[in-house]
Motif scaffolding. Structure first.
Motif, PDB file in Angstrom:
ATOM      1  N   THR A  15      25.005  15.049  19.658  1.00 18.82           N
ATOM      2  CA  THR A  15      24.008  15.097  20.725  1.00 18.82           C
ATOM      3  C   THR A  15      24.518  16.048  21.806  1.00 18.82           C
ATOM      4  O   THR A  15      25.730  16.287  21.906  1.00 18.82           O
ATOM      5  N   PRO A  16      23.639  16.602  22.618  1.00 17.17           N
ATOM      6  CA  PRO A  16      24.098  17.474  23.708  1.00 17.17           C
ATOM      7  C   PRO A  16      25.053  16.742  24.670  1.00 17.17           C
ATOM      8  O   PRO A  16      25.856  17.382  25.340  1.00 17.17           O
ATOM      9  N   ARG A  25      28.060  20.585  19.334  1.00 22.76           N
ATOM     10  CA  ARG A  25      27.002  21.064  18.416  1.00 22.76           C
ATOM     11  C   ARG A  25      27.426  21.028  16.950  1.00 22.76           C
ATOM     12  O   ARG A  25      26.990  21.842  16.137  1.00 22.76           O
ATOM     13  N   TYR A 148      23.306  11.864  16.394  1.00 21.88           N
ATOM     14  CA  TYR A 148      22.054  11.559  15.719  1.00 21.88           C
ATOM     15  C   TYR A 148      22.411  11.437  14.240  1.00 21.88           C
ATOM     16  O   TYR A 148      23.196  12.235  13.725  1.00 21.88           O
ATOM     17  N   ARG A 167      20.747  23.723  15.125  1.00 20.73           N
ATOM     18  CA  ARG A 167      19.330  23.843  15.507  1.00 20.73           C
ATOM     19  C   ARG A 167      18.407  23.635  14.300  1.00 20.73           C
ATOM     20  O   ARG A 167      17.370  22.993  14.414  1.00 20.73           O
ATOM     21  N   LEU A 170      18.092  19.900  13.349  1.00 19.78           N
ATOM     22  CA  LEU A 170      17.263  19.184  14.327  1.00 19.78           C
ATOM     23  C   LEU A 170      15.798  19.600  14.228  1.00 19.78           C
ATOM     24  O   LEU A 170      14.900  18.761  14.271  1.00 19.78           O
ATOM     25  N   GLU A 176      10.986  13.222  17.796  1.00 18.98           N
ATOM     26  CA  GLU A 176      11.390  13.886  19.040  1.00 18.98           C
ATOM     27  C   GLU A 176      12.692  14.684  18.901  1.00 18.98           C
ATOM     28  O   GLU A 176      12.988  15.546  19.727  1.00 18.98           O
ATOM     29  N   LEU A 177      13.466  14.442  17.858  1.00 15.78           N
ATOM     30  CA  LEU A 177      14.692  15.212  17.654  1.00 15.78           C
ATOM     31  C   LEU A 177      14.407  16.708  17.470  1.00 15.78           C
ATOM     32  O   LEU A 177      15.240  17.553  17.805  1.00 15.78           O
ATOM     33  N   VAL A 180      14.993  18.556  20.572  1.00 15.23           N
ATOM     34  CA  VAL A 180      16.387  18.732  20.994  1.00 15.23           C
ATOM     35  C   VAL A 180      16.927  20.078  20.505  1.00 15.23           C
ATOM     36  O   VAL A 180      17.819  20.664  21.120  1.00 15.23           O
ATOM     37  N   THR A 182      15.797  22.823  20.919  1.00 16.83           N
ATOM     38  CA  THR A 182      15.582  23.848  21.939  1.00 16.83           C
ATOM     39  C   THR A 182      16.517  23.672  23.129  1.00 16.83           C
ATOM     40  O   THR A 182      16.457  24.467  24.064  1.00 16.83           O
ATOM     41  N   TYR A 183      17.373  22.666  23.090  1.00 18.61           N
ATOM     42  CA  TYR A 183      18.308  22.399  24.203  1.00 18.61           C
ATOM     43  C   TYR A 183      19.178  23.638  24.431  1.00 18.61           C
ATOM     44  O   TYR A 183      19.775  24.169  23.490  1.00 18.61           O
TER      45      TYR A 183
END
Length: 190
Positions: A15-16, A25, A148, A167, A170, A176-177, A180, A182-183
């Motif tokens: 997770t970020p 990452r 996650y 990326r 995800l 909704e993941l 993420v 685009t974080y």
């Protein structure tokens, strides 16, 4: 003791909020997960070291990029081979020198002669080191929201663009993941 539901074969996606630089990452394929702990390899940490520099016989079988990946912070002086065997998910007899982990994904015995597996391998990645957790440690990190947990796909093991894997994994989620993905790399620059 409560029974641990096995996550073997699944991906841990950092997770970020995960602060450990070893796993920033990171996308980790869990190779083993039970009440005694967990073991996995980071799929998206290529090194500049060519496979041929450390395991010459396996270099021709390694997928692109043909480099060693840093599998995690534990035992960096040891090597693990993870390979996909086409059709291996169908319960076919596993070739000598390969042990199924999940579906078509399995571990390669790097002590075996490479010729033994050459005809069966679809792809191979070599990892220096691994990620390991003691009993209950990973479960605690999951409760804390560090990872996650998502399904793996055989292509994750041999992604030709490992720098995009976090990326991409995800983005393919149907919840909704996907957002993420685009974080930003550095949220302070937003």
């Amino acid at each position: 003791m409560t029974e641990v539901s096995s996550l073997t074969g699944r991906l841990l996606v950092a997770t970020p909020a995960l602060a450990d630089p070893n796993f920033d990452r990171a996308v980790v394929l869990l190779l083993d997960h039970d009440e005694e702990g967990s073991l996995g390899v980071v799929l998206n940490r290529p090194t500049p070291v060519d496979v041929g520099d450390i395991l010459e016989g396996w270099a021709d079988l390694a997928g692109e990029p043909g480099v060693v990946f840093q599998g995690g912070p534990v035992s960096l002086d040891s090597a693990l081979g993870v390979a996909v065997i086409p059709g291996g998910a169908n319960g076919d007899l596993a070739p000598l020198g390969w042990r199924r982990v999940h579906g078509a994904i399995g571990l390669v015995d790097l002590e075996a002669p490479p010729e033994l597996l050459a005809a069966a391998l679809g792809s191979l990645r070599i990892f220096a080191g691994y990620a390991g957790w003691g009993p209950g440690q990973l479960e605690d990190e999951l409760v804390e929201g560090a990872w996650y947990v998502v399904e793996s796909e055989p292509g994750d093991v041999y992604s030709p663009a490992p720098e995009r894997l976090w990326r991409e994994v995800l983005r393919r989620q149907r919840n909704e993941l996907a957002m993420v993905a685009t974080y930003p790399d550095d949220p302070s620059l937003n």
